[in-house]
Design a protein around this motif. Structure first.
Motif, PDB file in Angstrom:
ATOM      1  N   VAL A  49       0.832  -1.206   0.000  1.00 13.46           N
ATOM      2  CA  VAL A  49       0.000   0.000   0.000  1.00 13.46           C
ATOM      3  C   VAL A  49       0.864   1.252   0.000  1.00 13.46           C
ATOM      4  N   ILE A  50       1.995   1.203   0.710  1.00 12.37           N
ATOM      5  CA  ILE A  50       2.902   2.349   0.707  1.00 12.37           C
ATOM      6  C   ILE A  50       3.335   2.667  -0.713  1.00 12.37           C
ATOM      7  N   GLY A  51       3.494   1.619  -1.516  1.00  5.34           N
ATOM      8  CA  GLY A  51       3.832   1.842  -2.916  1.00  5.34           C
ATOM      9  C   GLY A  51       2.780   2.622  -3.668  1.00  5.34           C
ATOM     10  N   GLY A 115      -4.331  -0.967 -11.319  1.00  8.83           N
ATOM     11  CA  GLY A 115      -3.789  -2.317 -11.411  1.00  8.83           C
ATOM     12  C   GLY A 115      -3.160  -2.782 -10.112  1.00  8.83           C
ATOM     13  N   LYS A 116      -2.355  -1.916  -9.490  1.00  8.93           N
ATOM     14  CA  LYS A 116      -1.724  -2.279  -8.219  1.00  8.93           C
ATOM     15  C   LYS A 116      -2.773  -2.407  -7.109  1.00  8.93           C
ATOM     16  N   ALA A 117      -3.762  -1.509  -7.101  1.00  9.42           N
ATOM     17  CA  ALA A 117      -4.823  -1.590  -6.090  1.00  9.42           C
ATOM     18  C   ALA A 117      -5.598  -2.887  -6.230  1.00  9.42           C
ATOM     19  N   LYS A 136      -6.934  -2.744   6.865  1.00  9.52           N
ATOM     20  CA  LYS A 136      -6.507  -1.364   6.603  1.00  9.52           C
ATOM     21  C   LYS A 136      -5.893  -1.234   5.215  1.00  9.52           C
ATOM     22  N   ALA A 137      -5.045  -2.191   4.827  1.00 15.65           N
ATOM     23  CA  ALA A 137      -4.447  -2.159   3.500  1.00 15.65           C
ATOM     24  C   ALA A 137      -5.524  -2.239   2.420  1.00 15.65           C
ATOM     25  N   TRP A 138      -6.498  -3.095   2.646  1.00 16.92           N
ATOM     26  CA  TRP A 138      -7.632  -3.251   1.725  1.00 16.92           C
ATOM     27  C   TRP A 138      -8.392  -1.934   1.565  1.00 16.92           C
ATOM     28  N   ALA A 139      -8.652  -1.258   2.676  1.00 20.72           N
ATOM     29  CA  ALA A 139      -9.413  -0.003   2.637  1.00 20.72           C
ATOM     30  C   ALA A 139      -8.654   1.092   1.910  1.00 20.72           C
ATOM     31  N   THR A 163     -11.320  -4.728 -12.413  1.00 16.33           N
ATOM     32  CA  THR A 163     -11.179  -4.879 -10.966  1.00 16.33           C
ATOM     33  C   THR A 163     -10.425  -6.155 -10.593  1.00 16.33           C
ATOM     34  N   LEU A 164      -9.777  -6.780 -11.579  1.00 20.60           N
ATOM     35  CA  LEU A 164      -9.047  -8.016 -11.323  1.00 20.60           C
ATOM     36  C   LEU A 164      -7.551  -7.806 -11.497  1.00 20.60           C
ATOM     37  N   PRO A 165      -6.742  -8.442 -10.675  1.00 20.43           N
ATOM     38  CA  PRO A 165      -5.297  -8.378 -10.891  1.00 20.43           C
ATOM     39  C   PRO A 165      -4.951  -9.012 -12.239  1.00 20.43           C
ATOM     40  N   THR A 166      -3.945  -8.489 -12.878  1.00 19.47           N
ATOM     41  CA  THR A 166      -3.496  -9.060 -14.140  1.00 19.47           C
ATOM     42  C   THR A 166      -2.537 -10.207 -13.865  1.00 19.47           C
ATOM     43  N   THR A 167      -2.830 -11.364 -14.427  1.00 16.59           N
ATOM     44  CA  THR A 167      -1.972 -12.535 -14.275  1.00 16.59           C
ATOM     45  C   THR A 167      -1.730 -13.133 -15.651  1.00 16.59           C
ATOM     46  N   VAL A 168      -0.875 -14.122 -15.706  1.00 14.11           N
ATOM     47  CA  VAL A 168      -0.600 -14.781 -16.985  1.00 14.11           C
ATOM     48  C   VAL A 168      -1.837 -15.477 -17.517  1.00 14.11           C
TER      49      VAL A 168
END
Length: 534
Positions: A49-51, A115-117, A136-139, A163-168
């Motif tokens: 999240v800091i990122g 994408g990172k979120a 907290k990270a989720w929020a 709303t989905l992470p990108t994967t292979v």
């Protein structure tokens, strides 16, 4: 036809440099953390999240700071005059095309955050939200995703909802533009989730992180677009009632007096520091360039040199215009003197004119005044971080994102639309900024023009004007009437500086074109260009 998801793939990266010198932004051994650790442990998610904070701040960093300038400095509105340089095609509109690099960067910047979120949100849900650190990270990730989609929608309206992470396993996807209803449902859901989890008050060491108040402020903004004035009022007044962290400063200029914008009126700012991880890039470390872009190039006048008290190094590119200056009561409204520099003085001790005011008509009918002598805003002016090096071409002063003055004026406007100009609440909230500036208390009734003028006086160069005028359907009319300056309006000019006024096309320039690279990647048959830009 299916296309590879380029924009989301951008977000699959190791965590970036940290956004501030604060303790919470300086975890040890961040480079030792593997990607799997980042997404599979509570501590890893917290660091991930800091990122996001650093990714968000990249909009203002170094040479990439054009995006912050365009977003915050009232481009294409009625209160800014543009000389040259920074994002000229957007400022003037006469050469703006879908291949504009700054528009491309704005799109990819926010989709990278999304994408990172997405990765953090899904990983947190897989770990379970019973863990306080994970929750907290989720929020926070929910806030960043909702905020990014909101910023994208205001500029483009036509968006791809992901709303989905990108994967292979899902690099190849079907594209289609989402409806406004779908986009707003996503934005509101993310912000509501963030509000339900985030806290009002945070420890000093965590300063700069998103609080419940920041999320409620953005949620109120969204409600204003939907004309849901009851919701906007509720969110704003929740912030006023809390009272644990936020309150109005005695004067507007107090908000911006200093390099560290850590004060009770600031809801959220991008933090900068000359320490490692404090923003910017390069060797020596370069912060942001907003200060020099909005500072007059006074040092180029004969008999002048760099001086921190006049803002240090200036490029003289973006200024308040005569229309904005005309909105102030110059005798009563303290903001007219305190938020701007109107006069410049010879400051080279070896010059015979040392200490004397430089005449505004020094350049006559030739170019020079707009670059070297035009009055400037002091909101991003920096006499602090460059005090010992006034010729430095960057700044480490914090940059504003949201502050409480906007919350009050937004609530004033919401009551005005709901209850009319005689609303006691609308008048009360109007006076929070109006009477603070030394004006006699307004007793009403208010008009929309009065509220719009106060927005301009109080919040110029804070990213409020463009979305406000667009939301109210006034962007075209105000830009065509007042954008830039004509020689007839400012007689010290050598020519007219109002190309936006000439080239603003109604029904077209209220939105930005979808970046051509994105159209090519997604396929025009699936995701066509916005109609006005075809």
């Amino acid at each position: 036809m299916k296309k590879r998801l380029y924009i989301a793939a951008l977000a699959i990266a190791a965590i970036a440099t940290l956004p501030s010198c604060e303790d919470f932004l300086n975890p040890e051994s961040k480079t030792d953390i593997t990607y799997n650790y980042l997404i599979s442990t509570p501590d890893g998610l917290s660091r991930a999240v800091i990122g996001l904070y650093n990714m968000e701040r990249q909009i203002a960093n170094g040479d990439g700071g054009n995006l912050y300038v365009v977003n915050m400095c009232d481009y294409n509105t009625d209160i800014m005059v543009f000389r040259a340089g920074t994002s000229a095609a957007i400022a003037r509109l006469n050469t703006l095309l879908p291949n504009n690099s700054d528009i491309e960067s704005f799109w990819t910047h926010h989709y990278s955050i999304i994408g990172k979120a997405n990765e953090i949100i899904v990983s947190a849900e897989n770990l379970g939200l019973d863990d306080e650190v994970v929750h907290k990270a989720w929020a926070e990730a929910k806030f960043f995703r909702g905020h990014a989609y909101f910023e994208l929608w205001k500029r483009f309206e036509r968006l791809y909802l992901n709303t989905l992470p990108t994967t292979v396993d899902n690099l190849v996807r079907d594209y289609k533009p989402a409806s406004t209803e779908e986009i707003f449902t996503q934005i509101k859901g993310d912000l509501e989730d963030a509000i339900a989890t985030l806290v009002w008050d945070i420890p000093n060491k965590d300063y700069g992180r998103i609080t419940k108040a920041v999320a409620k402020h953005v949620r109120a903004q969204v409600a204003m677009w939907e004309k849901d004035y009851d919701k906007a009022i509720k969110e704003c007044e929740d912030i006023f009632r809390d009272g644990t962290m936020y309150s109005m400063m005695p004067k507007t200029e107090d908000v911006f007096s200093g390099a560290d914008l850590r004060n009770s009126e600031v809801l959220w700012s991008y933090q900068f520091s000359e320490n490692l991880g404090g923003g910017g890039s390069g060797t020596p470390l370069m912060g942001h360039r907003l200060a020099i872009i909005t500072t007059t190039r006074y040092q180029s006048n004969a008999g002048c040199t760099f001086e921190a008290a006049q803002g240090g190094y200036g490029w003289g590119r973006v200024y308040p215009n005569t229309y904005l200056f005309g909105l102030y009561d110059k005798e009563k409204d303290t903001r007219y003197e305190k938020l701007f520099i109107h006069k410049f003085y010879y400051n080279d001790p070896t010059n015979a004119n040392y200490g004397k005011e430089i005449p505004a008509d020094l350049y006559g009918s030739s170019a020079g005044y707009l670059e070297k002598l035009h009055p400037m805003s002091k909101k991003h002016f920096d006499q602090w971080t460059n005090a010992t090096q006034p010729d430095r071409t960057s700044s480490f002063k914090d940059l504003i994102v949201y502050r409480l003055a906007e919350t009050y004026l937004m609530c004033c406007e919401a009551y005005f639309h709901r209850d009319g100009g005689s609303s006691s609440e609308a008048i009360e909230y109007y006076n929070k900024t109006w009477s603070r500036a030394g004006n006699a208390r307004e007793n009403g009734p208010l008009t929309l023009d009065m509220i719009l003028d106060e927005y301009a006086r109080e919040l110029h160069f804070e990213g409020v004007r463009w979305p406000l005028l667009k939301r109210l359907g006034l962007l075209y009319d105000r830009a065509r009437e007042h954008s830039g300056d004509l020689k007839s309006e400012d007689p010290y000019l050598d020519t007219d500086y109002a190309l936006c006024r000439d080239y603003f096309v109604k029904g077209k320039h209220e939105i930005w074109p979808i970046p051509q690279k994105q159209i090519d990647l997604m396929g025009a048959e699936n995701f066509p260009q916005s109609d006005p830009w075809k």
